[in-house]
Design a protein around this motif. Sequence first.
Motif, PDB file in Angstrom:
ATOM      1  N   ILE A   1      88.152 100.628  31.614  1.00  0.00           N
ATOM      2  CA  ILE A   1      86.775 100.128  31.645  1.00  0.00           C
ATOM      3  C   ILE A   1      86.031 100.641  30.426  1.00  0.00           C
ATOM      4  O   ILE A   1      85.923 101.853  30.212  1.00  0.00           O
ATOM      5  CB  ILE A   1      86.048 100.582  32.929  1.00  0.00           C
ATOM      6  N   HIS A   2      85.536  99.729  29.625  1.00  0.00           N
ATOM      7  CA  HIS A   2      84.755 100.105  28.443  1.00  0.00           C
ATOM      8  C   HIS A   2      83.499  99.252  28.418  1.00  0.00           C
ATOM      9  O   HIS A   2      83.558  98.035  28.218  1.00  0.00           O
ATOM     10  CB  HIS A   2      85.572  99.901  27.170  1.00  0.00           C
ATOM     11  N   SER A   3      82.358  99.871  28.638  1.00  0.00           N
ATOM     12  CA  SER A   3      81.087  99.152  28.653  1.00  0.00           C
ATOM     13  C   SER A   3      79.964 100.159  28.473  1.00  0.00           C
ATOM     14  O   SER A   3      80.020 101.268  29.029  1.00  0.00           O
ATOM     15  CB  SER A   3      80.905  98.398  29.977  1.00  0.00           C
ATOM     16  N   PRO A   4      78.922  99.813  27.717  1.00  0.00           N
ATOM     17  CA  PRO A   4      77.764 100.707  27.612  1.00  0.00           C
ATOM     18  C   PRO A   4      77.022 100.851  28.931  1.00  0.00           C
ATOM     19  O   PRO A   4      76.206 101.748  29.087  1.00  0.00           O
ATOM     20  CB  PRO A   4      76.888 100.021  26.551  1.00  0.00           C
ATOM     21  N   ARG A   5      77.320  99.983  29.888  1.00  0.00           N
ATOM     22  CA  ARG A   5      76.664 100.019  31.199  1.00  0.00           C
ATOM     23  C   ARG A   5      77.450 100.853  32.205  1.00  0.00           C
ATOM     24  O   ARG A   5      77.091 100.911  33.368  1.00  0.00           O
ATOM     25  CB  ARG A   5      76.496  98.599  31.740  1.00  0.00           C
ATOM     26  N   VAL A   6      78.544 101.484  31.775  1.00  0.00           N
ATOM     27  CA  VAL A   6      79.404 102.260  32.667  1.00  0.00           C
ATOM     28  C   VAL A   6      79.684 103.613  32.020  1.00  0.00           C
ATOM     29  O   VAL A   6      79.938 103.687  30.814  1.00  0.00           O
ATOM     30  CB  VAL A   6      80.732 101.521  32.933  1.00  0.00           C
ATOM     31  N   ALA A   7      79.633 104.682  32.822  1.00  0.00           N
ATOM     32  CA  ALA A   7      80.021 106.005  32.339  1.00  0.00           C
ATOM     33  C   ALA A   7      81.540 106.069  32.356  1.00  0.00           C
ATOM     34  O   ALA A   7      82.168 106.383  33.372  1.00  0.00           O
ATOM     35  CB  ALA A   7      79.409 107.094  33.210  1.00  0.00           C
ATOM     36  N   GLU A   8      82.150 105.793  31.212  1.00  0.00           N
ATOM     37  CA  GLU A   8      83.606 105.656  31.155  1.00  0.00           C
ATOM     38  C   GLU A   8      84.321 106.974  31.427  1.00  0.00           C
ATOM     39  O   GLU A   8      83.807 108.049  31.158  1.00  0.00           O
ATOM     40  CB  GLU A   8      84.041 105.157  29.763  1.00  0.00           C
ATOM     41  N   VAL A   9      85.525 106.843  31.971  1.00  0.00           N
ATOM     42  CA  VAL A   9      86.395 107.997  32.184  1.00  0.00           C
ATOM     43  C   VAL A   9      87.008 108.375  30.847  1.00  0.00           C
ATOM     44  O   VAL A   9      87.675 107.564  30.196  1.00  0.00           O
ATOM     45  CB  VAL A   9      87.496 107.680  33.212  1.00  0.00           C
ATOM     46  N   LEU A  10      86.783 109.627  30.404  1.00  0.00           N
ATOM     47  CA  LEU A  10      87.270 110.099  29.111  1.00  0.00           C
ATOM     48  C   LEU A  10      88.554 110.902  29.223  1.00  0.00           C
ATOM     49  O   LEU A  10      89.396 110.868  28.327  1.00  0.00           O
ATOM     50  CB  LEU A  10      86.195 110.951  28.431  1.00  0.00           C
ATOM     51  N   ASP A  11      88.695 111.626  30.309  1.00  0.00           N
ATOM     52  CA  ASP A  11      89.849 112.523  30.439  1.00  0.00           C
ATOM     53  C   ASP A  11      90.005 112.851  31.919  1.00  0.00           C
ATOM     54  O   ASP A  11      89.059 112.702  32.716  1.00  0.00           O
ATOM     55  CB  ASP A  11      89.624 113.807  29.616  1.00  0.00           C
ATOM     56  N   ALA A  12      91.196 113.291  32.311  1.00  0.00           N
ATOM     57  CA  ALA A  12      91.447 113.685  33.694  1.00  0.00           C
ATOM     58  C   ALA A  12      92.719 114.510  33.760  1.00  0.00           C
ATOM     59  O   ALA A  12      93.601 114.386  32.906  1.00  0.00           O
ATOM     60  CB  ALA A  12      91.576 112.455  34.592  1.00  0.00           C
ATOM     61  N   ASP A  13      92.796 115.362  34.775  1.00  0.00           N
ATOM     62  CA  ASP A  13      94.013 116.136  35.038  1.00  0.00           C
ATOM     63  C   ASP A  13      94.233 116.164  36.548  1.00  0.00           C
ATOM     64  O   ASP A  13      93.762 117.060  37.240  1.00  0.00           O
ATOM     65  CB  ASP A  13      93.888 117.551  34.485  1.00  0.00           C
TER      66      ASP A  13
END
Length: 534
Positions: free
Chosen positions: A77-89
């Motif tokens: 998901i890439h949108s200025p209207r969404v807080a995108e997921v950058l990283d996860a573990d």
Amino acid sequence: MADPYAPVQRPGPDAAGPEVGGYRLLTKIGEGGMGVVHLARAPDGRRVALKVLRAHVVGDDEARARLAREVASLQRIHSPRVAEVLDADPWGELPFVATRYVPGLSLHEHLRTEGPITGTDLVWFAHGLAEALRAVHAAGVLHRDIKPSNVLLEGRAPVLIDFGLARLAEDSRITHTGWLLGTPGYLAPEILYGDDPTPAADVHAWAATVAFASTGAPPYGRGPAMAVMDRVRRGEHDLSAVDPVLRPLLTECLAPVPHERPSLTEILERLETWQREQLDDGFDDGLDDELDEAAYAEPVTMTMPLAWGLREREDPDDWPMADPATLLDPDAAELPAPRPDRTPLRRWLLTAGGAVSAVLGLVAAPVLALVVLIFGVLALRTASWTASATRERRQIRGAARWYDVPLSALASPWYAAIASWGALVLLAWTSLLVFLLLVVLLLLGAGDQLVLPLLGTAVVAGLWWGPGSGRVRRPATALVRGWSRRPGLAWTAIAALAVLGLALGWAAGTTGPSWEPFAGAPWAEGTLLGHLRR
């Protein structure tokens, strides 16, 4: 290791706070059933929102693998209207998910300090939140927890956050069978019955959130959660205080039956149409259509076994348990069986029937049909200008007044005069298009059996898509959309158009075109245009 679930004091610029996965925790900014959210500094120095997940969320390898699959999808998901997921573990000792940090108030906090969102700002908010939802669905993901606390305002623009309850659209049974995840008042009715979620469920939550933004009150009211859910199941919402511009759309989106809700594409089209109309209200020369507290208390997020009507909380309140089977048991009270959504078919048949009838009318009686079309264009443009002026008055001085209708009727002649200028431009452009096409057809030696249908099609296309046609197309489209949502009226109109088309086709085929009050076609033999024919 420092406890990431404990409050974190805001450190100074050189302070060494606790770390999780290489991220320096700065301060706790939120907490929910899925985990604790911290403002954190990433190894590269940028700030992120870091959610440290609770043990029960990732209690075993299966749950961690499920989280890994979900994160992989959310990262699409890439949108200025969404807080995108950058990283996860998902596999760390303290599993976490890092998302873009949005430095803004939640919708709850914004309404508490600034009051409800109104006017064009409300439409802007609704459109931005719908765009966020479109980006989510385009990645094959359902959010499943759209609510005011999960919407941040970055300036005027909404940003959708917290995909803690999001699941892959194609793997909707990923949660424990028989357990309900969500927030009363924003869950769609079908979810309360244990049905699989669909994009229509997110549309329902979108509408409830926009209604809250407009009024500061949840559309299904407040009170015990089971009472709220019962109102949701029955479709008993209150939108009386919602901005009149959006009230019809939100009413449709809160329909108890999923198939009766408009699609996200239709929602965006209608919001964009309204925004173009507002731009036209500011300047329209007919030439460029393309320009064309307790009260805000945070609702409880809960985990509930459907069959028992109990919730899993550290501080459970006593809920009224009167007849929970009636409220939540799918076998006790079922939703109406889903019906196929035939609204697009009816809308298409109405539009196509009107266009074909207009073309056949121009073939059977060109002069008479052209006069009818000219008056229709003027009427539609006048209605558009009148409706725009009425909306503008309501935005300036508030809700509708009893005198709006008579005032609009009295002002209609003035708006007709305004509309006539754009109508003249549209008619002149269409006339030029038709004339050029006629010359080409005559030079090619085409017969009347081909000339009239092609010219009729050019007239209809020119009036529908020509310069300034927005004030023709928008009211006509709104009329067709309204009729298509009433099956009896829609099929009656479709049948009438079919009969009219057959009658016009029969007349054109048996007696030929009637050029009354003229003697014949303007390209008949012996006329100036007639000499062009080979």
